[in-house]
Structure formats: structure tokens, C-alpha cells
Scaffold this motif. Structure first.
Motif, short mmCIF file in Angstrom:
data_model
loop_
_atom_site.label_atom_id
_atom_site.label_comp_id
_atom_site.label_asym_id
_atom_site.label_seq_id
_atom_site.Cartn_x
_atom_site.Cartn_y
_atom_site.Cartn_z
N GLN A 292 0.83 -1.21 0.00
CA GLN A 292 0.00 0.00 0.00
C GLN A 292 0.86 1.26 0.00
O GLN A 292 0.86 2.06 0.94
CB GLN A 292 -0.95 -0.03 1.20
CG GLN A 292 -2.04 -1.08 1.04
CD GLN A 292 -2.99 -1.13 2.21
OE1 GLN A 292 -2.61 -0.93 3.37
NE2 GLN A 292 -4.25 -1.39 1.94
N HIS A 293 1.57 1.42 -1.10
CA HIS A 293 2.48 2.55 -1.28
C HIS A 293 2.37 3.06 -2.71
O HIS A 293 1.96 2.32 -3.61
CB HIS A 293 3.93 2.13 -1.02
CG HIS A 293 4.21 1.69 0.39
ND1 HIS A 293 4.58 2.57 1.38
CD2 HIS A 293 4.16 0.47 0.96
CE1 HIS A 293 4.75 1.90 2.51
NE2 HIS A 293 4.50 0.62 2.28
N SER A 294 2.82 4.27 -2.93
CA SER A 294 2.86 4.80 -4.29
C SER A 294 3.95 4.12 -5.11
O SER A 294 4.05 4.36 -6.32
CB SER A 294 3.09 6.32 -4.25
OG SER A 294 4.32 6.62 -3.60
N LYS A 295 4.74 3.27 -4.50
CA LYS A 295 5.71 2.42 -5.20
C LYS A 295 5.52 0.96 -4.80
O LYS A 295 6.45 0.17 -4.81
CB LYS A 295 7.14 2.88 -4.87
CG LYS A 295 7.45 2.94 -3.37
CD LYS A 295 8.86 3.42 -3.15
CE LYS A 295 9.23 3.42 -1.67
NZ LYS A 295 8.46 4.39 -0.87
N PRO A 668 -3.54 10.08 -1.05
CA PRO A 668 -4.03 9.37 -2.23
C PRO A 668 -3.03 9.29 -3.38
O PRO A 668 -3.41 8.96 -4.50
CB PRO A 668 -5.25 10.20 -2.63
CG PRO A 668 -4.90 11.59 -2.23
CD PRO A 668 -4.12 11.44 -0.94
N ALA A 669 -1.75 9.58 -3.12
CA ALA A 669 -0.73 9.41 -4.16
C ALA A 669 -0.77 7.96 -4.66
O ALA A 669 -0.81 7.03 -3.86
CB ALA A 669 0.65 9.73 -3.60
N SER A 674 -0.18 -0.04 -10.48
CA SER A 674 -1.33 -0.69 -9.85
C SER A 674 -2.44 0.28 -9.49
O SER A 674 -3.56 -0.14 -9.25
CB SER A 674 -0.88 -1.42 -8.59
OG SER A 674 -0.49 -0.49 -7.58
N ARG A 675 -2.12 1.57 -9.41
CA ARG A 675 -3.06 2.62 -8.96
C ARG A 675 -3.44 2.43 -7.50
O ARG A 675 -4.50 2.85 -7.06
CB ARG A 675 -4.30 2.71 -9.84
CG ARG A 675 -4.04 2.64 -11.35
CD ARG A 675 -2.96 3.60 -11.81
NE ARG A 675 -3.37 4.99 -11.80
CZ ARG A 675 -2.55 6.03 -11.97
NH1 ARG A 675 -1.25 5.81 -12.15
NH2 ARG A 675 -3.00 7.26 -11.95
N MET A 676 -2.55 1.82 -6.76
CA MET A 676 -2.72 1.66 -5.30
C MET A 676 -2.40 2.97 -4.61
O MET A 676 -1.35 3.56 -4.85
CB MET A 676 -1.79 0.56 -4.78
CG MET A 676 -1.69 0.48 -3.26
SD MET A 676 -3.14 -0.21 -2.48
CE MET A 676 -2.80 -1.97 -2.68
#
Length: 702
Positions: A292-295, A668-669, A674-676
Motif C-alpha cells: 500500500q504505497h505509491s511504489k 491518495p498518491a 497498480s493505482r494503489m
């Protein structure tokens, strides 16, 4: 419909899908665990109390339509007619994408399948996604890239019990799925988590990186595996590709650099690699903390790289896997409620996939819409000039579960029309223009797919109360009022599953060889085509990749990934990092578990875990209320002093409503693949609540 006295079924909560037996007694329904392989006669507190959901006092039992600002009871014809009329009007004025659909990872396979079909045919919209995007999407993207196939665990859970070592990256099963821990009793555990969780307490080795630095740590572990000679050169040459590029990236992450970035000592890094490499049987497992990260996709890919370098995936007794969270998080993303997918885990942009599915549905391929927006992007666009004007929500509570929750609540409020199908008056349902009461777990038949890719029967014990209908009946009724042929939307779960089998045939997630009768007597894991190689019934595939990976050349792919900082860093105004997660007694947005008295008593309110030194600097004491503030909002939570916390980190569970919503803080970044959203890292400050100089009596509510 006659009611059986007892049925064998499965727990309504997490993706373990523990086996249970339900019995109707004079005093109510009793739950006992069965000797199902994943739980072996065990249940967690949530499973033991699951029957309490069946008679909660505020159960939704009548359709509700908003009149004069209030939700009032209505009959089904009025409720469904209101929905159809509004949707037809908005579509006529603004086009089919004016209507959106938001699904859930707890829906049965049959519901998920029919919901995707309904969105694309009855509504003609591309705008459908589901809350599983917030759960497994990063691991799915990384797994597909590495192996050519995404199944959470490509082996049965029971295989873990024979392991010598297991690395858990960002997973806390001792609290999120306690029965799994009996399979982890034998192996030496290496736990990677910024918190010293209940799982970390049982570990042989706990690595405690700063939030958002897991990718740097994974690169460093690969560096050690290569430089110290622990990697499996023969396996890498024979079964993989892309190793050289991945190795070159890892070479810049020497142990001392990793320690400076992550805080994990060099000795602990080396010990972790040594434990895995020396083990005859070893597994690497990732969870939400890594994803659950922007990466998140790159982070999972880096842990897959480590597992490939050590020669684990596709070897009996070893492997890589992801611990799926929601009850049907696996099946929910396989059959069409995800923005870019069609049934069978087919991509909606694939012409052959569109041709196959449209033939099953009896429509021309060109009538199917293209891919839509991911979950957060869909929610973020609600009510905007070019976004959806209406939304139907099935089995989700985004007012609590979505990141940047205050903003998403505002977007939901901006809609012209909101419809929610649920069995409890969730925070999202209370905002709706029409609420449709639907069946819950013990009142319906269907199938679920657990974290191992095993397809399971959910069996009905009792009829629903009042005027409750199943989701399948709701979709049928709406589709008919929208002008669709009634027979296109069956209401019997078995009939829907038969169509799902045909639609999935030939896809990555092939269910065509599975039927209800076989599920009554066999353990069936997908892919399970209609026929095996010898022309007999296919036995299913409990263990994937033993004879090759799902890429055309049969090789797994390393990914050349590089660490980058989280989208948000600490600064003078926000000097701490907040991370979110689960609490043992609660589940997801808490809409169900907060209504179970025993669970509510165990975890009744939002709390924040803080190191004692951090609390002292902020003027906080144990048991007091604190306000945690990010650039997006603030949360009020009870202080828990935890000496094992990092002094730069605070933790909040995300199950609570109102001003206790942890997702008021979250960023929300989005991960570019994945657009997670970045649930696990938010820059915050913490202080007393109410602020100094204001008494609780003087404070004006926000």
C-alpha cells in the motif's frame, strides 16, 4: 425456501475462509470450526462471533428512498423504479459513463461476475472498479509481471507448515488472520514491519524499517544474496530472465547504505538472507505493508526478485506468495468488477478476450466499453464536470475505507444520485438516495475463492429477514427496468456460476472444470479447465509453476526496480510518519464488526500507538485523547504508549468512523502501475485533544 438445520460453510471475513459449521438452535445460530485445511479446527474472535451479524438490531430489512432529506421505507417496486428512472435520465443527458459502479472484495464470485456484466451491458459504463484495488493490486501487478499469472498463494497454505524459514514483509497474520499462525509455528520467521506487531513478537528476527523504505531494504537483501554468494546461480540461469539488470540496481544498495535509509542494522540484514538461503524449504510472503504505497508494485517486485535469486518460486516446498486480505479478494478481481478486466482474469483491451466474453453474453464485441478508472480515480472524479453523476455501491464502504476520506465523502455528497446495496446502514449507505437491503453470508449460496486460489462453497442456512433480496435479484430487477432481457441476469447462484464457468474458459483464471457438485467433494484450485491432459476431469492446480512459469518462454522475470522516497516526507510542520493497519477484533471499515457487541467491547474506539518519548515531547499521556493531523485532515484517537514503536512513527487502525477515521490522514498518491494509494505513509503531527487552553466543554465540534 426450506431452511436446513445445519450447513458446512465458511467464515464471512478474511481470505483464509476458515471452515465452519452453522446450526440453527432455539437460542439462535451457533458457529463451530471444522477441520478445514486452512484453519484446522481453529477460529479467531471474529469467526466465533460471526453469527451475531445475523440479528444485529439495525439490520437493513426494507428498501429506503430519500424523501425530503430523510431515508424512508419503500417497497421494492418503488425503490427499483426510482433507481432505474434516475439512471436512465442521467444516461440520456450525459452518456453511459455518467453512471459508475463500485464493488467489493467480499462479494461472492457469482455477484462479482454479474455486477461486471451488469455495468458493461445494462449500464454500458466503463466506470466500474472495487475496493480490492486498495488491497491486492500492487501484488497482482508485480506477480503478473514476474510470473505471468497472479494468484495470491500459488501453493496450499498447508505447505507453509513444513517450511524451515518464512519471510513476512508487511504482514501481521497474528492479528489479521490468526488461524494462519498454526502453519507458521515450525518455520523460523523473519518479519519486516515498522511496528513490533504480535507477529513480530513470535519472529526469530524482526527487521524494523522506517515506513516507506521497504523497497530499499529488499534491494539491500538482494545485494547481500548476490555479493555473499547465497543466490542460486543454476536456478537463475535455467528458470529466469532479467537477472543482470536487477542485480545491477541492487549493487548500489550496499548494507551500510540500506541501514542509513531504513534504520535496519547491517547484521540483521545479513542474518535475514542467511536464514532464508540456508533453509531447505523457504518462502517469501508479502502483505499490505509492502503493497500500500505509491511504489507498492516495485516494492513487491523487489521481494519477488529476492525469492527468485534464492531459487524459491516454482519449487515444491518453497515459493513466493501474497497474503490476500478480503474474503473474496482473489475471486473478486478475477471475474470482471475490476476496471480493466473481464471474466477469467482476461484484459478488457484484449480483442480475443472481448470476442470470447461477448459471445457468452450474446452481444457484439464492439458494444463492450473499454477500461475505466481505478478505484481512487473513480471516486475522486464523482460529481465533477466530466465524471460520473451517479454511482451504485455493492459491498463497500468508501466513506471510511478510501484514502483522503473527507475529500471522498465530499465527492460522494456531490453526486446527483447514490445507490447503496448493503445489509447494514454503513457510513456510505447513510449518504445514499436509495438503500437496497441485501442478503448476507448465511442467507445465500455461492462460491468464494480463498487466498490459495481454492474455490469454496458458501451455503445458505436461513432465509433473509423482512423484504431483503439477494444482490443477484437486485441486479436482475434493475437490468429488466433498464431494458435488458430478463434471462441475461439469472437470480440463482448456481445458474450464474454455470455461465461464469463458460466465460472464464481459456482464461488465466479458468473455472470451466469446476461445478457445485465437484466442490461438494473435491478440493479444486484454479486454473481448472474443463478437461485434463488425458481427457478426464481436470484435478485443478494446487501448486503453480512447478513445470514452468506462465510466460510464453516458461521463465520468471526479474524486475529492475529502484528505491524512491514516499510521496510525502516529514517536515517541520509534520515531523512524524503515520502508518495504518488492522486491529485484531475489527475488520475492514468496521461496518460489520463494530456491530458485534463482543468485538466492539474489545476495540471500541480509534486509538493511536505512540512511543513514550514521542508522547512526552508532544505532551501526551496514556489513555488521553490526541489529535493526529496531516495535510489532508485530522483524527481524534486514544493514546496507547508502546515502547517498541519507532520514535518517528505513529500507528492508527482504519476501522473507525467519524473523526476517528484514519483515512482522513492518508495520502491518495497512486502507484503508477497498480493505482494503489499510499495508505502506509503520511506525514503528521500529534498533540493533545482538545488543544492546551481549551477544555472539552468549551470545544466546538468540527
Amino acid at each position: 425456501m426450506p431452511e436446513p438445520r445445519t450447513v458446512a460453510t465458511h467464515c464471512p471475513y478474511c481470505a483464509l475462509q476458515c471452515g465452519t459449521r452453522l446450526t440453527r438452535e432455539r437460542a439462535g445460530v451457533t458457529v463451530v470450526p471444522t477441520d478445514f485445511p486452512v484453519n484446522r479446527g481453529g477460529l479467531c474472535q471474529k469467526g466465533w462471533t460471526a453469527a451475531s451479524l445475523l440479528d444485529i438490531p439495525d439490520r437493513l430489512v426494507h428498501p429506503m428512498v430519500r424523501r425530503g432529506g430523510e431515508l424512508v421505507a419503500a417497497d421494492w417496486d418503488t425503490a427499483l423504479g426510482t433507481v432505474a428512472d434516475r439512471l436512465l435520465g442521467l444516461r440520456a443527458e450525459h452518456g453511459p459513463d455518467a453512471v459508475a459502479v463500485f464493488g467489493g472484495g467480499g462479494l461472492t464470485n457469482e455477484k462479482a461476475y454479474l455486477l461486471g456484466k451488469f455495468a458493461r451491458l445494462a449500464l454500458g459504463t466503463s466506470r466500474i472498479d472495487y475496493n480490492g484495488r486498495f488491497c491486492m493490486s500492487s501484488a497482482a501487478a508485480a506477480g503478473n509481471a514476474a510470473f505471468g499469472l497472479d494468484r495470491g498463494l500459488p501453493f496450499p497454505v498447508t505447505d507453509l507448515g513444513a517450511a524451515d524459514a518464512v519471510l513476512l514483509a508487511g504482514a501481521n497474520p497474528a492479528e489479521t488472520m490468526p488461524p494462519l499462525m498454526q502453519h507458521l509455528a515450525r518455520p523460523d520467521l523473519v518479519v519486516i514491519d515498522p511496528r513490533r506487531t504480535a507477529t513480530a513478537e513470535r519472529a526469530a528476527l524482526h527487521l524494523q524499517p522506517a515506513p516507506g523504505t521497504d523497497l530499499a531494504l529488499a534491494l539491500g537483501l538482494l545485494h547481500i544474496a548476490v555479493v555473499d554468494g547465497w543466490y542460486d546461480d543454476g536456478y537463475v540461469r535455467e528458470r529466469t530472465s532479467g537477472f543482470d539488470a536487477a542485480r545491477q540496481r541492487a549493487m548500489t544498495w550496499w548494507p551500510e547504505r540500506v541501514e542509513r535509509v531504513t534504520g535496519v542494522p547491517v547484521g540483521a540484514q545479513r542474518a535475514a538472507v542467511r536464514m532464508l538461503a540456508r533453509a531447505e524449504r523457504a518462502y517469501v510472503l508479502t502483505g499490505r505493508g509492502a503493497e500500500q504505497h505509491s511504489k507498492g508494485t516495485d516494492t513487491v517486485a523487489a521481494f519477488i526478485n529476492l525469492s527468485l535469486a534464492l531459487g524459491l518460486p516454482g519449487r515444491e516446498g518453497s515459493g513466493y506468495g501474497c497474503l490476500t486480505g478480503q474474503g473474496n479478494g482473489q475471486g473478486g478481481r478475477e471475474h470482471g468488477q475490476k476496471a480493466d478486466q473481464l471474466p477469467g482474469y482476461r484484459m478488457i483491451t484484449d480483442e480475443a478476450a472481448r470476442e470470447h466474453v461477448s459471445r457468452i453474453w450474446g452481444v457484439p464485441p464492439e458494444t463492450l466499453p473499454g477500461p475505466g478508472s481505478s478505484a481512487y480515480e473513480l471516486l475522486n472524479g464523482l460529481g465533477t464536470p466530466h465524471g460520473p453523476r451517479a454511482m451504485l455501491v455493492f459491498g463497500s464502504n468508501p466513506a471510511v475505507s478510501a484514502p483522503h476520506a473527507a475529500h471522498i465523502t465530499a465527492r460522494l455528497s456531490s453526486l446527483d444520485f447514490l445507490v447503496v446495496a448493503d445489509f447494514v446502514p454503513s457510513e456510505t449507505a447513510r449518504m445514499a438516495d436509495v438503500v437496497l437491503p441485501v442478503t448476507q453470508w448465511a442467507e445465500e449460496d455461492g462460491t468464494m475463492t480463498n487466498l490459495e486460489g481454492r474455490v469454496l462453497r458458501r451455503r445458505r442456512l436461513q432465509n433473509p429477514p423482512g423484504h431483503v433480496r439477494s444482490d443477484l435479484e437486485v441486479l436482475h430487477g434493475l437490468a429488466r427496468r433498464l431494458g435488458e432481457p430478463a434471462q441475461r441476469y439469472p437470480t440463482a447462484p448456481r445458474e450464474v456460476f454455470e455461465e461464469l464457468r463458460r466465460a472464464s474458459a481459456g482464461g488465466k483464471a479458468d473455472y470451466s472444470g469446476i461445478d457445485y457438485e465437484r466442490l461438494d467433494t473435491e478440493a479444486l484450485y484454479w486454473p481448472c479447465p474443463a478437461e485434463g491432459p488425458d481427457g478426464t476431469a481436470h484435478p485443478g492446480t494446487p501448486r503453480l509453476f512447478l513445470h514452468g512459469f506462465a510466460h510464453p518462454d516458461g521463465r520468471a522475470r526479474f524486475a529492475a526496480v529502484e528505491h524512491r522516497a514516499a510521496a510525502e516526507s516529514v517536515r517541520a510542520e509534520f515531523p512524524l510518519l503515520a502508518t495504518t493497519g488492522r486491529e485484531l477484533a475489527q475488520y475492514q471499515s468496521g461496518a460489520q464488526t463494530r456491530r458485534v457487541a463482543e468485538l466492539d467491547a474489545a476495540a471500541p474506539e480509534a486509538f493511536v500507538e505512540v512511543h513514550p518519548d514521542t508522547a512526552e515531547r508532544a505532551g501526551l499521556r496514556a489513555g488521553a485523547l490526541a489529535v493526529v493531523t496531516s495535510a489532508r485532515g485530522e483524527v481524534v484517537a486514544r493514546v496507547r504508549l508502546v515502547a517498541s514503536m519507532r520514535t518517528d512513527t505513529v500507528f492508527l487502525p482504519f476501522h473507525f468512523p467519524g473523526d476517528g477515521r484514519a483515512n482522513l490522514l492518508t495520502n491518495p498518491a497512486l502507484d503508477p502501475r497498480s493505482r494503489m494509494p499510499e495508505f502506509k505513509v503520511a506525514a503528521v503531527r500529534i498533540g493533545p485533544h482538545p488543544p492546551p487552553g481549551i477544555t472539552a466543554a468549551e470545544e466546538v465540534p468540527a
